[in-house]
Scaffold this active site. Sequence first.
Site, mmCIF file in Angstrom:
data_model
loop_
_atom_site.group_PDB
_atom_site.id
_atom_site.type_symbol
_atom_site.label_atom_id
_atom_site.label_comp_id
_atom_site.label_asym_id
_atom_site.label_seq_id
_atom_site.Cartn_x
_atom_site.Cartn_y
_atom_site.Cartn_z
ATOM 1 N N HIS A 56 13.163 15.651 -2.426
ATOM 2 C CA HIS A 56 13.262 14.265 -1.977
ATOM 3 C C HIS A 56 12.500 13.387 -2.961
ATOM 4 C CE1 HIS A 56 14.090 11.311 1.156
ATOM 5 N NE2 HIS A 56 12.953 10.756 0.797
ATOM 6 N N GLU B 110 12.839 25.580 6.016
ATOM 7 C CA GLU B 110 11.619 24.745 6.010
ATOM 8 C C GLU B 110 11.338 24.101 7.379
ATOM 9 O OE1 GLU B 110 12.834 26.048 2.906
ATOM 10 O OE2 GLU B 110 10.902 25.215 2.308
ATOM 11 N N TYR C 68 13.562 22.588 9.457
ATOM 12 C CA TYR C 68 14.425 21.476 9.882
ATOM 13 C C TYR C 68 15.382 21.937 11.000
ATOM 14 C CZ TYR C 68 12.547 18.788 6.002
ATOM 15 O OH TYR C 68 11.690 18.116 5.164
ATOM 16 N N ARG D 72 21.000 26.892 2.675
ATOM 17 C CA ARG D 72 19.595 27.218 2.392
ATOM 18 C C ARG D 72 19.029 27.829 3.673
ATOM 19 N NH1 ARG D 72 14.879 23.717 -0.234
ATOM 20 N NH2 ARG D 72 13.452 25.431 -0.600
ATOM 21 N N HIS E 126 7.524 23.619 7.334
ATOM 22 C CA HIS E 126 6.524 22.648 6.879
ATOM 23 C C HIS E 126 5.246 22.733 7.703
ATOM 24 C CE1 HIS E 126 8.881 21.013 3.771
ATOM 25 N NE2 HIS E 126 9.708 20.298 4.517
ATOM 26 N N GLN F 289 0.902 16.633 -7.106
ATOM 27 C CA GLN F 289 0.208 15.354 -7.040
ATOM 28 C C GLN F 289 1.110 14.133 -7.183
ATOM 29 O OE1 GLN F 289 -3.425 17.226 -9.305
ATOM 30 N NE2 GLN F 289 -3.742 15.043 -9.167
ATOM 31 N N CYS G 223 6.392 12.758 -11.708
ATOM 32 C CA CYS G 223 5.792 14.035 -12.068
ATOM 33 C C CYS G 223 4.515 13.781 -12.857
ATOM 34 C CB CYS G 223 6.775 14.847 -12.900
ATOM 35 S SG CYS G 223 6.022 16.338 -13.562
#
Length: 674
Positions: free
Chosen positions: A29, A167, A169, A217, A255, A342, A356
Site C-alpha cells: 500500500h 495477513e 484480512y 494470497r 497484522h 521507516q 523508501c
Amino acid sequence: MNSPYPHLLAPLDLGFVTLRNRIVMGSMHTGLEDRFWNYPKLAAYFEERAKGGTGLIVTGGISVNRRGWLLPAGGTMNGKADVANHRKVTDAVHRHGGHIVMQAMHAGRYGYQPFSESASRLKSRINPFTPREMSTARCWEVIGDFARAARLARDAGYDGVEVMSSEGYLLNQFLCKRVNRRTDEFGGAIEGRMKMVVEVTRAIRKAAGADFICMVRLSMLDLVEGGNTGDEIVATARALEAAGATMLNTGIGWHEATVPTIVTSVPRAAFRAATAMVKQQVAIPVVASNRINTPALGEEILASGDADLISMARPLLADPAFARKAAAGKADEINTCIACNQACLDHTFQAKRSTCLVNPQACYETELVYTQAARPKRIAVVGAGMAGLSAATVAAQRGHDVTLFEAAADIGGQFNLAARVPGKEEFGETIRYFRHRLQSTGVKVELGRRVAKGELEGSYDEIVVATGVTPRAPRIAGIDHPKVLSYPDVLLGRKAAGKRVAVIGAGGIGIDLCEFLLAEHSPQSVDSWAKQWGVDLQSSVPGGLVEPAPLAPIREVWMLQRKRGKMGTGPGKTTGWVHRIALQRHGVTMLAGVEYVRIDDAGLHLVHAGEAKVLSVDHVVVCAGQESVRDLVTVNEKGEPTDARHHLVGGAHVATELDAKRAIREGAEVAARL
Ligand code: NAP
Ligand code: SF4
C-alpha cells in the site's frame, strides 16, 4: 548467453500468458491508490518497476466494496469511473513488457471505519471498530463483489487479480476459528471456513474468464492463536487449485500477530518452509515471500524447489531496476531493501504516502527528478555518511564534477554503527550500494581527509556540508568517570562493556545498544530465530505458535530515560513493538521518569519514583542523542548557512530526530537543485 540467475530469470508460461521472469513485485500500500488524482503518480511508480524488468507486479490493496475499505474512502474497484483511473497504471506497465494484477481485498475487521464487517462480531485488538457479522446472504453478495471487481479489473487492462486472503484480512478471518464462529455454510470445519475464499476464486474465474490470472494470497502461517494448522492450510490450497486459482502467493502472519514477520531482525527467507509445505501439495505455481531481498537468495529458493516465483515488495520499492541489474550480472549495484520499514510501512500507519529510506524517489518519481545539470559545476561534499553519499552521487549523476571528503578511513558514517547491531546487518548493504554508486557516477573520494574551515572556498562552486553529528554528553556529575562509555566506543568494539550495564537514553540508539549488549554477534539462523519467537514454520499446531525457548541473557541491563510514560517508542510503529518485546524477554529493566544524580565507583546514582537508588553497574553507556557538527559553515539565527553556496544536509543540518530517511532524502533534494 549464460544467465546469472537461471531459475529466477526463467520465463513462466501460464498457458494464456507468459511472465518474463519469476520476479513478482508484491503488494504494497503506497497511499497513492486511494485518491484518483494520484493515479498519474501511481502509474509512474509502477512504470519504473516495469521498465526495470519486473516479471509481475501486484498493486496495493483495492477494496471490492465500500465496507471493505481499510481506511475511509480507500481505493475501490466497483464502478466504471475506477476503470479509467486504473487504465493509466496498466498502460504504463504494459508499455514496458510487464504484467500487472490488481490486488482485490476486503479488510474485514481491520477496516479502520465504522461500517466494517467480518465473519463474526469480534473486534481486533489493533482496531477500535467492532465489525458487524455478515449474514449468509451478505457473504454471497461479497463474493459477487470480488467477481465484479475482477471483471472491472479486466476492463481496466489488468492481467489478473490477486485475492487477498492473508495477513488477517476478511478472507483470512473467515478461514480461521479465531474470528469465524459461524454455524452456517461459511463456518464450522475447515471446509466451511474456506468456502468464502474458494467461492470468491470460482466466481472470479467465471466472471473474468479462463485467460485471466487469479492469484490467491493464502495465509501459509497465521502466527496467531486460533490460526490454522498445516493440514488446514494445505486443504485450502488444494481447494483453491480446484476452484481455478492460477497461482498461490504466500502470506505470513496476521497484522495482529506478536511475532515479527518482515522487520530487519527476521532472518532472510525465514518463511520458505511454510511455502514449501504448500508447494509440495499443489501443481499450480507457488510464490515465496517475506524477507527475500537479493537475486542470489531468490535463485537459491527456486533452485531448491521450495517455490516457483519470488515475491519482493519492499526490495522493488528500494530499487525499481532490481530485475534488470540482476539480469546484467550487476547484483552489487542493487539498492537493497534493509527491511527498516521507516519510510514504507511506518508511513502507511501514519496515513502518509509511502516512500523508501534508501530510495527517496520511490512514489515520488514525477517529483524528485534528477535532470541533467544545465551547467556542470565543481561541487565539494564534506562527509560520507548517508546524507553526503546521497548528495554526492545524485550531483555526480546529474553531470557535476563532485569531490567527496571524509575524515574517517571509510564511507558510511552512522550506518557503520547500525550494521554492527545484531539483527541490523542489512544496513551494511546500503554502504555496499553507495560504494558502487560512487564509482559508477564518477565521484572523486578523499578518505582520511579532514577539511578545515575556509579551505575549500574558491575551489568549488558549491559546498555541501554533511559532517553529521557527535554524541551528546549529558551534564551529569561524574560523566567523565572511567565507567562511562560512549555508544560508538561500544558498538565499534573499542571498549568492552561489563556484565552489568546502565544505558542512559531510550531512543533508537539506546535500544540498538541494549540489543548489541544482549545478543550473539552473528546473524541469527532461521532455526534459532524461530525457537526464540516460538514459531513452528509448518504449523503442526494451530497458527504455528509454540512456546518460545527461554533466553539466557548474557548481561544485566537497565535502559533509562527522564521522560515519564512508555519507553522504546522512538522507532516506528511497525518495529518499536518488536524491540520492546525482545528487550523485555531479555530481562532488560526499563525505568522511565528517572533523574540522574551522579556516576562514581559505586555505579549510577539516580532518583526513580521519588526514591534514591544506586545501580551498581560496571559501565554506563551514554545514548543521549546527538548534536550537529557544522563548524565548516557560518549559520544565521535560523541555523541556515549565511553563504548561499553552502548547503547543510542530514545531521549537520538538524540533529534532533535525525534519521537516515531524512538524511538520504535531504542529500538527494539538495543535489537535485544544484
Ligand atoms: P533520540 O531518539 O533523540 O533519543 C535520545 C535519548 O536520550 C532519549 O531517550 C532521551 O530521553 C535521552 N536524552 C536526551 N537528552 C539527554 C540528556 N541531556 N541527558 C540524558 N538523557 C538525554 O536519539 P538517538 O537514540 O540517538 O537516535 C538518533 C536518531 O536515530 C533518532 O531519530 C532515532 O529515531 C534514529 N534511530 C532510529 C532507529 C530505528 O530503529 N528506527 C535506530 C537507531 C536510531 P530523555 O530526554 O527522556 O532522557
Ligand atoms: Fe525497505 Fe526500508 Fe525502503 Fe521500506 S523504507 S522499502 S523497509 S529500505
